[in-house]
Design a protein around this motif. Structure first.
Motif, PDB file in Angstrom:
ATOM      1  N   PHE A 190      -8.089  -5.906   7.053  1.00  0.00           N
ATOM      2  CA  PHE A 190      -8.587  -4.879   6.148  1.00  0.00           C
ATOM      3  C   PHE A 190      -9.527  -5.453   5.107  1.00  0.00           C
ATOM      4  O   PHE A 190     -10.006  -4.747   4.241  1.00  0.00           O
ATOM      5  N   PHE A 214      -3.159   8.957   4.335  1.00  0.00           N
ATOM      6  CA  PHE A 214      -3.156   7.538   3.958  1.00  0.00           C
ATOM      7  C   PHE A 214      -1.865   6.868   4.415  1.00  0.00           C
ATOM      8  O   PHE A 214      -1.885   5.778   4.990  1.00  0.00           O
ATOM      9  N   MET A 248       0.816  -1.216   0.000  1.00  0.00           N
ATOM     10  CA  MET A 248       0.000   0.000   0.000  1.00  0.00           C
ATOM     11  C   MET A 248       0.845   1.258   0.000  1.00  0.00           C
ATOM     12  O   MET A 248       0.422   2.296  -0.528  1.00  0.00           O
ATOM     13  N   MET A 259     -20.043  -8.854   1.636  1.00  0.00           N
ATOM     14  CA  MET A 259     -19.057  -7.996   0.969  1.00  0.00           C
ATOM     15  C   MET A 259     -19.710  -6.700   0.479  1.00  0.00           C
ATOM     16  O   MET A 259     -20.667  -6.726  -0.280  1.00  0.00           O
ATOM     17  N   PHE A 285     -10.242  -1.854  12.001  1.00  0.00           N
ATOM     18  CA  PHE A 285      -9.054  -2.724  12.005  1.00  0.00           C
ATOM     19  C   PHE A 285      -8.685  -3.144  13.412  1.00  0.00           C
ATOM     20  O   PHE A 285      -8.331  -4.286  13.675  1.00  0.00           O
ATOM     21  N   GLN A 301     -18.258  -4.819  -1.484  1.00  0.00           N
ATOM     22  CA  GLN A 301     -17.780  -4.559  -2.845  1.00  0.00           C
ATOM     23  C   GLN A 301     -18.750  -5.066  -3.896  1.00  0.00           C
ATOM     24  O   GLN A 301     -18.887  -4.464  -4.951  1.00  0.00           O
ATOM     25  N   PRO A 310     -12.643  -6.507   3.350  1.00  0.00           N
ATOM     26  CA  PRO A 310     -14.068  -6.254   3.543  1.00  0.00           C
ATOM     27  C   PRO A 310     -14.865  -7.546   3.680  1.00  0.00           C
ATOM     28  O   PRO A 310     -15.960  -7.534   4.250  1.00  0.00           O
ATOM     29  N   GLY A 311     -14.342  -8.642   3.169  1.00  0.00           N
ATOM     30  CA  GLY A 311     -15.061  -9.908   3.320  1.00  0.00           C
ATOM     31  C   GLY A 311     -15.051 -10.425   4.743  1.00  0.00           C
ATOM     32  O   GLY A 311     -15.837 -11.308   5.096  1.00  0.00           O
ATOM     33  N   ARG A 369      -9.426  -6.195  -2.535  1.00  0.00           N
ATOM     34  CA  ARG A 369     -10.002  -6.630  -1.257  1.00  0.00           C
ATOM     35  C   ARG A 369      -9.249  -5.989  -0.105  1.00  0.00           C
ATOM     36  O   ARG A 369      -8.614  -6.665   0.700  1.00  0.00           O
ATOM     37  N   ASN A 370      -9.341  -4.684  -0.035  1.00  0.00           N
ATOM     38  CA  ASN A 370      -8.588  -3.968   0.987  1.00  0.00           C
ATOM     39  C   ASN A 370      -9.285  -2.639   1.202  1.00  0.00           C
ATOM     40  O   ASN A 370      -9.475  -1.855   0.267  1.00  0.00           O
ATOM     41  N   LEU A 371      -9.696  -2.370   2.421  1.00  0.00           N
ATOM     42  CA  LEU A 371     -10.514  -1.177   2.665  1.00  0.00           C
ATOM     43  C   LEU A 371      -9.789   0.099   2.291  1.00  0.00           C
ATOM     44  O   LEU A 371     -10.379   1.019   1.725  1.00  0.00           O
ATOM     45  N   ILE A 372      -8.509   0.165   2.600  1.00  0.00           N
ATOM     46  CA  ILE A 372      -7.780   1.403   2.309  1.00  0.00           C
ATOM     47  C   ILE A 372      -7.725   1.627   0.808  1.00  0.00           C
ATOM     48  O   ILE A 372      -7.908   2.750   0.316  1.00  0.00           O
ATOM     49  N   GLU A 395      -3.730 -10.401   1.276  1.00  0.00           N
ATOM     50  CA  GLU A 395      -4.786 -10.118   0.319  1.00  0.00           C
ATOM     51  C   GLU A 395      -4.544 -10.919  -0.950  1.00  0.00           C
ATOM     52  O   GLU A 395      -3.435 -10.889  -1.501  1.00  0.00           O
TER      53      GLU A 395
END
Lengths: 172, 623, 100
Positions: free
Chosen positions: C91, A70, A28, B599, C85, B601, C93-94, C27-30, A84
């Motif tokens: 992080f 951020f 990130m 989800m 978190f 999303q 969302p699932g 798949r990452n909130l940020i 991820e």
């Protein structure tokens, strides 16, 4: 194609490329740094489009404040290895399909629109003119926005405060 | 000149709100400081409003400061201040009454556990009402209108431990809300048809462009709000129950703020309303009905506060009659004088209630209420003003309403108004005679002598001031008339010499005499003529069974009618369908379960897909 | 500047598509919030270009408001994300499926 036009296409290419790279990074921190590049590109485009004040604000607020926020968050919570699965197939395939349809329609719509292909002239709204315009016509909205910012401040504070309560976990 | 005026307007309206916030946040535990904050802020508001009034006394036109809040094609909503003559007059009245009532409350509420909360709500109330009186657009008026309703709900139910008080608060809230719904619909009708909500625009050329039927409809809908707020005929029963609040609250509610807001709105939109003669006819009828109904109720009540509550309804009805008859000045002037003497009546009654601990004025008379000199003199002055005895302020304002009514072609309205004058004089002096010439005084000596402490002084100070105002205000009729005349395009038609003056005077004297004959003279049995006719007495005492009718309505129509139908529908139609559906849903659910994972999303994706299809639609529609 | 308005709009459309793609598929909130930022930014480009095309400062004014809203949204959004978190340690969302 003039020199400025050439510059615009270069900037646009850089912006799009940086954004595309940014959204595919697993790390990130890298993503955020690439995005800063993209926002710098946007700021330059703003400048060429005659909005110097907005260009400065874009650099200060977007590339500066927001992206640094951020970075802070990414570093503060320090996910050791983001487990991820990058771009799971059941998500990116529909996204890509819809995105492509969207882009095609958008292009069609843009080219259908009359008057969109007239070349843009050079005109610069000086910060002074811009500020006068905003404060004369939209001062009430400015007040509302300031209230919104205040509320965001309070909200963020409240969210941050409630986790310092004992028992909710580690405090970095 | 412009910016000091604006600063004064902002100070006058927002300081009480600042006081409210400060009290709620910081000084809830320090009652003394809260009271000082609140009174200080209202005092500054009062000074500002007086300065504004003096400054704009000779101003040619309305002073306004506004900005666009919402402007779209055809729609236009402003926010800001509109400081014209009516607004400034109202601002001054409200600030003055709020200030006096708050000073008075120092004595009345002393030692109450909710002292700080009381002052916080009072400040909120003051803020809402002050801002209402200088609002620029109908939307802004509506916002503050609701705030007035909210704060009066809070104050009526101030002693929320008492069941009846919280019930009364709820009743006031719900009944005024019923009117407010109509008001809100009216705003929509105006906005959609005129495209503008500014008060000046509606009173000016914008309204004339609306079709006549729409104009009448919107006038009637907006009047619905007035009916709720000013406790007029169909929605009047909340006001007597609102007596459950502390007495200073009643004084505030009844004189210058809550109920006066309705009449104020009427006066505000007077040129707009007067474009529709049909609507004005309806208003006149409603005003008359409420005035007569409430007067009859006041004739039989034994609770002193309730008598004044009924009299408020009837006086408001009289103002609406005056306004609807075209007497703009008459209605506004009566609003002004009424604010003074009604506040005085309530504050005096408050002193008696506080001192003797009862609301029943027969009881008060027996315990020797005559002993309290200042309140006694003040309340007699106020009652005389209410009855229209010259040379007090009520006399002048009632005269002007009567002459407005006399200007109508149908003499029925004038007769109804005169009957109202007679009844008013009768019931107010009934209270006076019973209280101060009781049949028997069972006082132990020394009980009723005037107590001499700070709280009592805080209570009597405002009384003296208000009594002076009540005596003197009537002589300022001409200046106020000239002042208000500056803002109006319509003519203030008032037939000058008219027999209505003399008739009104004679009738109020007759009412007074009847009251004296039945209650005041030596050896009178103190039973009114109404009480000798049992059916009539029951009818009046039960308030014409209005509450029963509402109860019955709710019971029969809503509970047994609509609810029953709904229940049947629920049982037979919906449940049957649901049973059928349920099986299908379970199957469908299994299929779509994968979409309903938690989800976010996937939902975003769905939104995006819809956007894409919308783009499709617009693209192909254009071609 | 001799580029047509349509080219600026195309740039804005591409950036918007990338932003949506990021918000929907990472798949990452940020990264989702980042995607939203990209979308807002692309809208800003379209507004500025339109302001130049029609010589009207209204468009630039809008960008100013977008900036303010974006700042608000990020500060509150990130605060919520950090809070979430801390409670779940993820992080993804699932993983927020307490209601399931």
């Amino acid at each position: 194609m003039t020199f400025l036009g050439l510059l615009f296409y270069i900037l646009a290419a850089v912006t799009v490329a940086a954004t595309a790279v940014a959204i595919t990074r697993r790390n990130m921190v890298h993503a955020v740094v690439y995005l800063i590049v993209s926002f710098f590109g946007t700021a330059m485009i703003f400048y060429f489009f005659g909005a110097p004040l907005l260009a400065a604000l874009e650099v200060i607020i977007y590339a500066g404040a927001i992206m640094v926020l951020f970075l802070f968050v990414v570093m503060m919570v320090k996910v050791d290895s983001p487990g991820e699965d990058l771009l799971p197939a059941r998500q990116w395939i529909p996204a890509a399909v819809f995105g492509l349809i969207y882009l095609v329609i958008a292009f069609l719509m843009i080219f259908e629109t009359r008057g969109a292909d007239a070349p843009l002239g050079l005109l610069i709204a000086s910060p002074r003119d811009f500020a006068l315009y905003v404060l004369q016509n939209h001062w009430f909205s400015i007040e509302v926005i300031s209230l919104l910012l205040l509320l965001a401040l309070i909200g963020a504070l409240q969210l941050g405060k409630s986790q310092t309560k004992p028992g909710t976990g580690d405090e970095t | 000149m412009a910016y000091p005026t604006l600063a004064a307007l902002i100070m006058a309206t927002f300081l009480p709100f600042a006081a409210f916030l400060l009290i709620m946040i910081f000084t809830r535990m320090k009652p003394g400081l809260s009271a000082r904050l609140s009174i200080g802020s209202v005092a500054v508001s009062f000074v500002c409003s007086v300065v504004l009034l003096a400054q704009n006394w000779a101003a040619p036109g309305p002073v306004e400061y506004s900005t666009q809040f919402l402007a779209s094609s055809g729609l236009n909503v402003q926010v800001g201040f509109l400081a014209d003559q009516l607004g400034l007059l109202m601002l001054t009245i409200v600030a003055a009454i709020c200030l006096l009532v708050q000073i008075y409350s120092l004595g009345y509420m002393a030692g109450d556990p909710g002292f700080s909360r009381y002052y916080a709500f009072m400040s909120l109330f003051a803020w809402a009402m002050l801002s209402l009186s200088v609002s620029r657009s109908l939307l802004q008026i509506y916002v503050f209108w609701e705030l007035v309703g909210l704060s009066s709900y809070l104050l009526i139910g101030f002693w929320y431990e008492k069941f009846s008080a919280s019930q009364a608060g709820k009743k006031a809230f719900v009944m005024t809300r019923a009117g407010d719904v109509a008001f809100f619909l009216g705003i929509f009708v105006v906005l959609l048809n005129a495209g503008n909500l500014g008060v000046l625009e509606l009173n000016g050329p914008t309204a004339t462009r609306m079709p006549h039927e729409v104009l009448t409809l919107s006038a009637l809908l907006i009047f619905g709000g007035i009916v709720g707020k000013s406790a007029q005929f169909p929605l009047m029963t909340w006001l007597p129950d609102a007596m459950e609040g502390p007495t200073p609250v009643s004084a505030l509610l009844h004189s210058a703020t809550m109920v006066a807001a309705g009449v104020f709105l009427f006066a505000r939109l007077f040129p707009f309303f007067s474009l529709s003669p049909e609507a004005m006819g309806v208003f006149l009828a409603i005003g008359t009905i409420s005035m007569l109904l409430a007067s009859t109720m006041a004739m039989v009540s034994r609770d002193i506060k309730r008598v004044w509550a009924y009299s408020t309804i009837s006086q408001l009805g009289l103002m609406i009659m005056g306004l609807a008859a075209g007497g703009y000045f008459a209605g506004v002037f009566h609003l002004t004088t009424h604010a003074g003497f009604k506040a005085l009546l309530f504050l005096c009654s408050g002193v008696f209630i506080h001192h003797f601990g009862t609301n029943d004025f027969y009881e008060l008379g027996r315990s020797g209420s005559r002993g309290l000199k200042i309140p006694t003199i003040s309340i007699v002055i106020a009652a005389a003003a209410l009855s229209g005895v010259p040379p007090l302020s009520g006399y002048f304002s009632k005269e002007s309403i009567m002459s407005a009514l006399a200007g109508l072609s149908n003499p029925m309205w004038l007769l109804a108004g005169l009957l109202g004058v007679f009844l008013t004089a009768y019931y107010s002096f009934r209270v006076m005679f019973v209280m101060f010439f009781p049949k028997s005084v069972e006082q132990e000596s020394g009980h009723a002598h005037a107590p001499d402490h700070a709280g009592y002084r805080a209570m009597t100070g405002p009384l003296v001031f208000l009594a002076t105002v009540t005596v003197l205000l009537g002589f300022f009729e001409a200046p106020i008339k000239n002042f208000l005349a500056g803002m109006l395009v319509i003519d203030l038609h008032a037939p000058e010499t008219n027999w209505s003056h003399i008739a009104a005077l004679v009738l109020s004297i007759a009412g007074l005499a009847l009251a004296w004959f039945e209650f005041g003279r030596r050896g009178a049995e103190q039973v009114g003529f109404v009480e000798k006719i049992p059916p009539l007495y029951r009818l009046f005492a039960e308030r014409w069974y209005l509450d029963h009718i509402y109860g019955l309505f709710v019971d029969r129509v809503i509970d047994r009618g609509i609810s029953w139908l709904c229940w049947q529908n629920d049982n037979k139609v919906i449940d049957g369908a649901i049973d059928e559906l349920a099986g299908g849903t379970v199957e469908g659910g299994r299929i779509s379960a994968f979409l309903q994972t938690v989800m976010i999303q996937y939902r975003l994706l769905a939104i995006f897909a819809v956007l894409v299809f919308l783009a499709f639609y617009f693209f192909f529609e254009k071609i | 500047m001799i580029v047509p308005l349509s080219h600026a709009l195309i740039l804005s459309a591409i950036l918007f598509g990338l932003g949506v793609f990021c918000a929907v598929s990472r798949r990452n909130l940020i990264m989702m919030v980042l995607g939203i930022e990209i979308m807002l930014n692309s809208a800003s480009i379209a507004f500025v270009a339109a302001a130049l095309r029609w010589q009207n400062l209204e468009g630039q004014t809008f960008v100013l408001f977008i900036l303010a809203v974006a700042a608000t949204e990020v500060s509150v959004g990130l605060a919520i994300i950090v809070y979430a978190f801390r409670r779940t340690g993820s992080f993804d969302p699932g993983n927020y499926n307490l209601l399931k």
